[in-house]
Write an enzyme that holds these catalytic residues in place. Structure first.
Site, mmCIF file in Angstrom:
data_model
loop_
_atom_site.group_PDB
_atom_site.id
_atom_site.type_symbol
_atom_site.label_atom_id
_atom_site.label_comp_id
_atom_site.label_asym_id
_atom_site.label_seq_id
_atom_site.Cartn_x
_atom_site.Cartn_y
_atom_site.Cartn_z
ATOM 1 N NE ARG A 46 -2.854 0.467 3.370
ATOM 2 C CZ ARG A 46 -2.102 0.636 4.477
ATOM 3 N NH1 ARG A 46 -1.332 1.703 4.624
ATOM 4 N NH2 ARG A 46 -2.137 -0.270 5.424
ATOM 5 C CE1 TYR A 98 -16.292 10.850 -16.300
ATOM 6 C CE2 TYR A 98 -15.907 10.829 -13.936
ATOM 7 C CZ TYR A 98 -16.203 10.162 -15.112
ATOM 8 O OH TYR A 98 -16.407 8.821 -15.071
ATOM 9 C CG ASP A 170 -9.776 15.845 -14.929
ATOM 10 O OD1 ASP A 170 -9.041 15.298 -15.773
ATOM 11 O OD2 ASP A 170 -10.782 15.300 -14.444
ATOM 12 C CE LYS A 195 -12.367 7.687 -18.432
ATOM 13 N NZ LYS A 195 -12.745 8.920 -17.760
HETATM 14 C C1 PLP Z 1 -13.173 9.292 -16.430
HETATM 15 C C2 PLP Z 1 -12.842 10.630 -15.907
HETATM 16 C C3 PLP Z 1 -12.613 10.849 -14.543
HETATM 17 C C4 PLP Z 1 -12.770 9.767 -13.491
HETATM 18 O O1 PLP Z 1 -11.837 8.757 -13.669
HETATM 19 P P1 PLP Z 1 -12.102 7.211 -13.293
HETATM 20 O O2 PLP Z 1 -10.819 6.574 -13.699
HETATM 21 O O3 PLP Z 1 -13.286 6.765 -14.094
HETATM 22 O O4 PLP Z 1 -12.365 7.163 -11.828
HETATM 23 C C5 PLP Z 1 -12.266 12.130 -14.128
HETATM 24 N N1 PLP Z 1 -12.166 13.145 -15.028
HETATM 25 C C6 PLP Z 1 -12.384 12.976 -16.342
HETATM 26 C C7 PLP Z 1 -12.261 14.144 -17.260
HETATM 27 C C8 PLP Z 1 -12.738 11.721 -16.832
HETATM 28 O O5 PLP Z 1 -12.976 11.554 -18.146
#
Ligand code: PLP
Length: 382
Positions: A46, A98, A170, A195
């Protein structure tokens, strides 16, 4: 060292124990110690794991930050950033975040006494007017989802520096290949590595990158304390994805540009949102803060809800699915899928109409992708 070289080499030296060229999956929860307090830098997985360390070093170098921390999902990364705050603190965030981030802020963190204001951050003036004495952080996403509007990272970062606020960006939609928020003045970059960074729709993960040592140390403490860490196999899959990030992003960008142009000239389409088009109202800002325009496009088809659903369900190569950033193309209808929970009037107010379609353009051949969309649009009667 340039981006694609870093993606393949940083943090990924041959394994010291065996010479393995590829970073091994250190599938272990614990580490045998030489004596009490004598170990090789790892005690418990962890707290730290060598496969995770390799991923973290590589991610830091790609965002041109000093430090990176990996998490089990993008939402877990977001939660760890928010752990910097305490009850009574106030956060200003973009109004088209998001959905999962919005839910975490509104439904979870408000319970702990953190307050949020959601604003249209494409207008930097707006931000200045809404700063309160208890404001501690600004959270933006750019480009936004699904309308692909941009926030001016540099202008926002200057306000944040003046007012002593932490700026978190983000960067999931652009990936570090096309946008580096730390170089534009952000304090923290967050990714859903699920992504583009992972890129193959086979692993869920998240990351935080920063050059601020205090922020790094504090979040590293939360990473260990909260425990939302990725397993070694997930880190390995993500690292494998990263090796081709530069190649993939170039292809996503090229295909998306061709598709955006094709859609712009289509008689059944009212509007195309893609920062690479000269018709995009913030095209100049896009050219200034990004080095490419990415693979996400949204467009509005004539004929409202019926037409929207028809197009989203008639493609053969574009899969009807949530998520984005993988090698395969995806299509979605926000009004009935990702944004169905928002009442129609609210949705229309922010431009999220019934005919809006969002696509994540993959790296298949652009001719096939255009043909697929063209055939789906043929099925719309207007
Ligand atoms: C998918 C996404 C998230 C969240 O990520 P997860 O891996 O699904 O928890 C946050 N911000 C954006 C812009 C996203 O596309």
């Amino acid at each position: 060292m340039e981006f694609s070289t870093k993606a393949i080499h940083v943090g990924q030296e041959a394994d010291i124990a065996t010479g393995a060229t590829i970073v091994p999956i250190y599938q272990t929860s614990t580490y045998t110690q030489d004596g009490i307090g004598k170990h090789k830098g790892y005690e418990y997985s962890r707290t730290g794991n060598p496969t995770r360390t390799a991923l973290e070093k590589c991610l830091a170098s790609l965002e041109e930050g000093k430090y990176a921390l990996a998490f089990s999902s993008g939402c877990a990364a977001t939660m760890n950033v928010m752990s910097l705050l305490k009850s009574g603190d106030h956060v200003i965030a973009s109004d088209d975040l998001y959905g999962g981030t919005y839910r975490l802020f509104q439904k979870v963190l408000t319970k702990f006494g953190i307050k949020f204001t959601f604003l249209d951050m494409t207008n930097t003036e707006n931000l200045l007017k809404n700063i309160l004495p208890e404001t501690k952080m600004v959270w933006i996403e750019t480009p936004t989802n699904p309308l692909l509007k941009l926030c001016d990272i540099k202008a926002i970062s200057e306000i944040c520096k003046n007012k002593n606020l932490i700026l978190a960006v983000d960067n999931t939609f652009m990936s570090p290949y096309f946008q580096k928020p730390l170089n534009l003045g952000a304090d923290i970059v967050v990714h859903s590595t699920t992504k583009y960074i992972g890129g193959h729709s086979d692993v869920v993960g998240g990351a935080i990158i920063t050059s601020n040592e205090d922020i790094y140390k504090e979040i590293k403490f939360y990473q260990n304390s909260i425990g939302a860490v990725p397993g070694p196999f997930d880190c390995w899959l993500t690292l494998r994805g990263i090796k081709t990030l530069a190649l993939r992003m170039k292809e996503h960008n090229k295909n998306a540009m061709s598709i955006a142009k094709f859609l712009s000239n289509h008689e059944k389409i009212l509007k195309v949102n893609y920062p690479g088009l000269e018709s995009h109202p913030q095209h100049q800002l896009a050219k200034k803060q990004m080095t490419g325009f990415g693979g996400m496009i949204s467009f509005e088809v004539k004929g409202g809800i019926e037409a929207g659903i028809k197009v989203a369900t008639s493609t053969k190569l574009f899969s009807l699915a949530e998520s984005l950033g993988g090698v395969e193309s995806l299509i979605g209808h926000p009004a009935t899928m990702t944004h169905a929970a928002i009442p129609k009037e609210e949705r229309e107010k922010i431009g999220l109409t019934d005919g809006l379609i969002r696509i994540s353009v993959g790296i298949e051949d652009e001719k096939d992708l255009i043909e697929d969309l063209s055939l789906a649009l043929d099925k719309v009667n207007i």
